[in-house]
Design an enzyme around this catalytic site. Structure first.
Site, PDB file in Angstrom:
ATOM      1  N   GLU A   1      16.981   8.909 -57.887  1.00 40.91           N
ATOM      2  CA  GLU A   1      17.413   9.098 -56.503  1.00 40.91           C
ATOM      3  C   GLU A   1      16.368   9.916 -55.754  1.00 40.91           C
ATOM      4  OE1 GLU A   1      21.287  10.664 -54.009  1.00 40.91           O
ATOM      5  OE2 GLU A   1      20.761  11.645 -55.891  1.00 40.91           O
TER       6      GLU A   1
ATOM      7  N   ASP B   1      24.886   6.545 -64.317  1.00 44.57           N
ATOM      8  CA  ASP B   1      24.422   7.608 -63.432  1.00 44.57           C
ATOM      9  C   ASP B   1      24.236   8.869 -64.268  1.00 44.57           C
ATOM     10  OD1 ASP B   1      23.849   8.975 -61.029  1.00 44.57           O
ATOM     11  OD2 ASP B   1      25.379   7.822 -59.967  1.00 44.57           O
TER      12      ASP B   1
ATOM     13  N   ASP C   1      20.253  11.064 -60.848  1.00 42.07           N
ATOM     14  CA  ASP C   1      20.774  11.651 -59.620  1.00 42.07           C
ATOM     15  C   ASP C   1      19.944  12.853 -59.170  1.00 42.07           C
ATOM     16  OD1 ASP C   1      23.083  12.016 -57.634  1.00 42.07           O
ATOM     17  OD2 ASP C   1      23.048  13.970 -58.643  1.00 42.07           O
TER      18      ASP C   1
ATOM     19  N   HIS D   1      27.537   5.403 -52.569  1.00 42.22           N
ATOM     20  CA  HIS D   1      28.675   6.324 -52.584  1.00 42.22           C
ATOM     21  C   HIS D   1      28.475   7.541 -51.695  1.00 42.22           C
ATOM     22  CE1 HIS D   1      25.756   7.963 -55.337  1.00 42.22           C
ATOM     23  NE2 HIS D   1      26.382   9.120 -55.294  1.00 42.22           N
ATOM     24  N   ASP D   2      27.250   7.817 -51.284  1.00 37.11           N
ATOM     25  CA  ASP D   2      26.955   8.952 -50.410  1.00 37.11           C
ATOM     26  C   ASP D   2      26.809   8.546 -48.946  1.00 37.11           C
ATOM     27  OD1 ASP D   2      27.007  11.040 -52.245  1.00 37.11           O
ATOM     28  OD2 ASP D   2      24.903  10.785 -52.809  1.00 37.11           O
TER      29      ASP D   2
END
Length: 583
Positions: A284, A128, A230, A350-351
């Protein structure tokens, strides 16, 4: 009931007339093959995966200790959330040094051991990369903040106070929702789309871009296999900072995403990095339109491999969602990428809160079947599946009831904001219980021992109360568990490239309970039937014929033996039933 049982084992479909000539147009399974298209990506949230030293925080040695488990899943790629040096305001998404490992997670030697261990097992590693912003404790920002004349000043976005207050920008994480933070040292404001501890980097500055490329080279030279960028859709800004219309924050991505020269930056990144290493690349966010997303991953443009769009996951709400909308969104995205480009397919990360709690049904009587049904969807759609750790067990939201249960600073600040502005705190808590990020961050459930086998110490966040029945050890001993079903799905996809590259055709479009579609190419044809509801449902087909084989079904406990039978044109499905049928 008898008809329903028979139908589980037997079904064949002759597609309606509008698809009768489709065979000549079907893609070949070997067309444009890429390893990252065929890969199944397993996302690991390191803080919550496995703790090796009893400090209550997952770490790299913990992951190393479970590499054989990861291998047993059959996945090809691990996407690892940030492990860089960080003050940890946003759990690693505020990086203070991109070339160091956060001591809480271990050392660089631990990382090298992890990477080698993955590669020995045939598993690739995607890192990431957080470069829309850095931590305010990064050396670059500290120098940038020191004076207006510092060479690093232009690494970030500054607005001098003598020019008046800067035009309003909405912050996703700020307690006041204001993306400009006043700094007394230089009498200026700096921009932060996220927290004020996460100042946005100035990608318009070529020195910043070169810094990022050097960071990427550092990790690529270590042998990693890809980058997930990200919040990258936000990196480019109009640095004149024009006024936005009042209320723009209700649709802020329209004004924040895919601005300026972002495609130029990606093409430069491709030329500098992606063209020189065999790495997977995914950013993302996919912008505001299909054209935005397509431009990111059109191979002729030389930018990225995979578009990662949020339309699907954004659909889930506490009061439910429309399957018709769900089908429409995923069908439209597939259509837009039918002939070129490539998509990520996902329902959790994860979000997000837990997949089964948002899109399935986490009540005990439905959890297993609905989790298996959702997994069937993810692994039979065209696109690269991104699968979040714990979902293979059917892990659920923990149902936190107090604000004190949460650790996400973003949530805590939003709670304070709601209090300060006289908002409905109870309504917020209800929404958080359904959709807060911490729902997906509770520790991985390994066994029925204390703390679910995650740690011998005090866990950094609460353990889900259902860990004694939902865990790896229990599910390993249950042949009908979510875990065993996931492994079967993975092998089914790996053994049938049709499920990777084949044409997608939506069936029974207006059915509000059932998602049915074909996957087909010159090598074969599959019918996928998914009941997204807690009630019995019926799949309607224009015509049915003989000869079909159910190759996987979540209500079936024994191997399938094909039997020929003539069926009517309606197929009953039980609650959250899933079937993959070879035609």
């Amino acid at each position: 009931m008898k008809q329903n049982i028979l139908a589980i084992f037997l079904l064949c479909l002759t597609v309606c007339a509008e698809n009768s000539n489709a065979q000549s147009e079907l893609p070949k399974a070997d067309a444009n093959q890429k390893w990252w298209k065929e890969a199944i990506v397993y996302q690991i949230y390191p803080r919550s995966f496995k703790d090796s030293n009893g400090d209550g925080v997952g770490d790299l040695k913990g992951i190393i200790s479970e590499l054989d488990y990861i291998k047993s899943l059959g996945v090809d790629v691990v996407w690892l959330n940030p492990i860089y040096q960080s003050p940890n305001f946003d759990n690693g998404y505020d990086v203070s040094d991109y070339r160091k490992i956060l001591p809480e997670f271990g050392t660089m030697a631990d990382f090298d051991s992890l990477l080698n261990g993955m590669h020995r097992r045939g598993i690739k590693l995607v890192m990431d990369l957080v470069v829309n912003h850095s931590s305010n404790e990064h050396e670059w920002f500290q120098k940038s903040q020191s004076s207006r004349n510092n060479p690093y000043r232009n690494y970030y976005h500054w607005w001098n106070a003598e020019n008046g207050k800067p035009p309003y920008r909405y912050s996703l994480f700020d307690i006041n929702h204001d993306a400009w933070k006043y700094d007394t040292l230089t009498n200026a404001y700096y921009l932060h789309y996220f927290s004020d501890k996460q100042p946005d980097l100035n990608w318009e500055n070529p020195k910043v871009r070169n810094e990022v490329y050097n960071i990427m080279r550092f990790w690529a030279d270590k042998g990693i296999d890809g980058f997930r960028l990200d919040a990258f859709q936000f990196v480019a800004k109009d640095t004149t900072f024009p006024m936005f219309p009042k209320g723009f924050e209700k649709d802020f991505t329209r004004y924040y995403a895919m601005q300026g020269n972002i495609h130029g930056y990606l093409q430069q990144m491709n030329q500098q990095i992606f063209s020189k290493y065999d790495v997977m690349s995914v950013a993302e966010g996919a912008g505001n339109t299909f054209e935005d997303a397509h431009n990111l991953v059109d191979s002729n443009r030389h930018e990225l491999n995979i578009a990662y769009a949020f339309n699907g996951v954004d659909l889930a709400k506490p009061n439910g969602y429309s399957l018709l909308q769900f089908k429409s969104i995923f069908s439209q995205w597939d259509s837009a990428f039918e002939h070129s480009g490539w998509l990520a397919v996902f329902l959790a990360n994860h979000d997000q809160a837990r997949m089964v709690s948002r899109f399935g049904n986490d009540l005990p009587q439905f959890r297993t079947h609905s989790s298996q049904m959702l997994s069937t969807f993810l692994l039979t759609m065209r696109g690269t599946p991104f699968y979040y750790n714990g979902d293979e067990l059917g892990m659920t939201n923990p149902k936190f009831s107090s604000i004190h249960d949460y650790r996400d600073q973003v949530i805590l600040d939003e709670y304070k904001h709601t209090q300060m502005t006289g908002g409905n705190v109870q309504a917020l808590l209800k929404n958080l219980s359904f959709g807060a990020r911490d729902n997906g961050r509770t520790p991985f459930q390994w066994d029925s021992s204390r703390n679910a086998g995650f740690t011998t110490g005090m866990s950094w966040i609460g353990i889900n109360a259902n860990y004694k029945t939902v865990n790896v050890a229990v599910e390993e001993n249950d042949p009908n568990s979510c875990l065993h079903y996931f492994r079967k799905l993975v092998q089914l996809r790996k053994n049938n490239p049709t499920l990777v590259y084949g044409k997608y055709t939506l069936l029974d479009k207006a059915n509000p309970q059932v998602y049915a579609y074909l996957r087909e190419d010159a090598a074969g044809k599959f019918l996928i039937l998914l009941n997204f509801s807690a009630k019995d449902a019926v799949f309607s087909s224009p015509t049915l014929s003989a000869k079909a084989k159910v190759v996987l079904a979540n209500y079936v406990k024994t191997p399938i033996t094909p039997i020929t039978i003539t069926l009517k044109n309606k197929m009953p499905l039980r609650p959250y039933e899933a079937m993959v049928i070879r035609l």
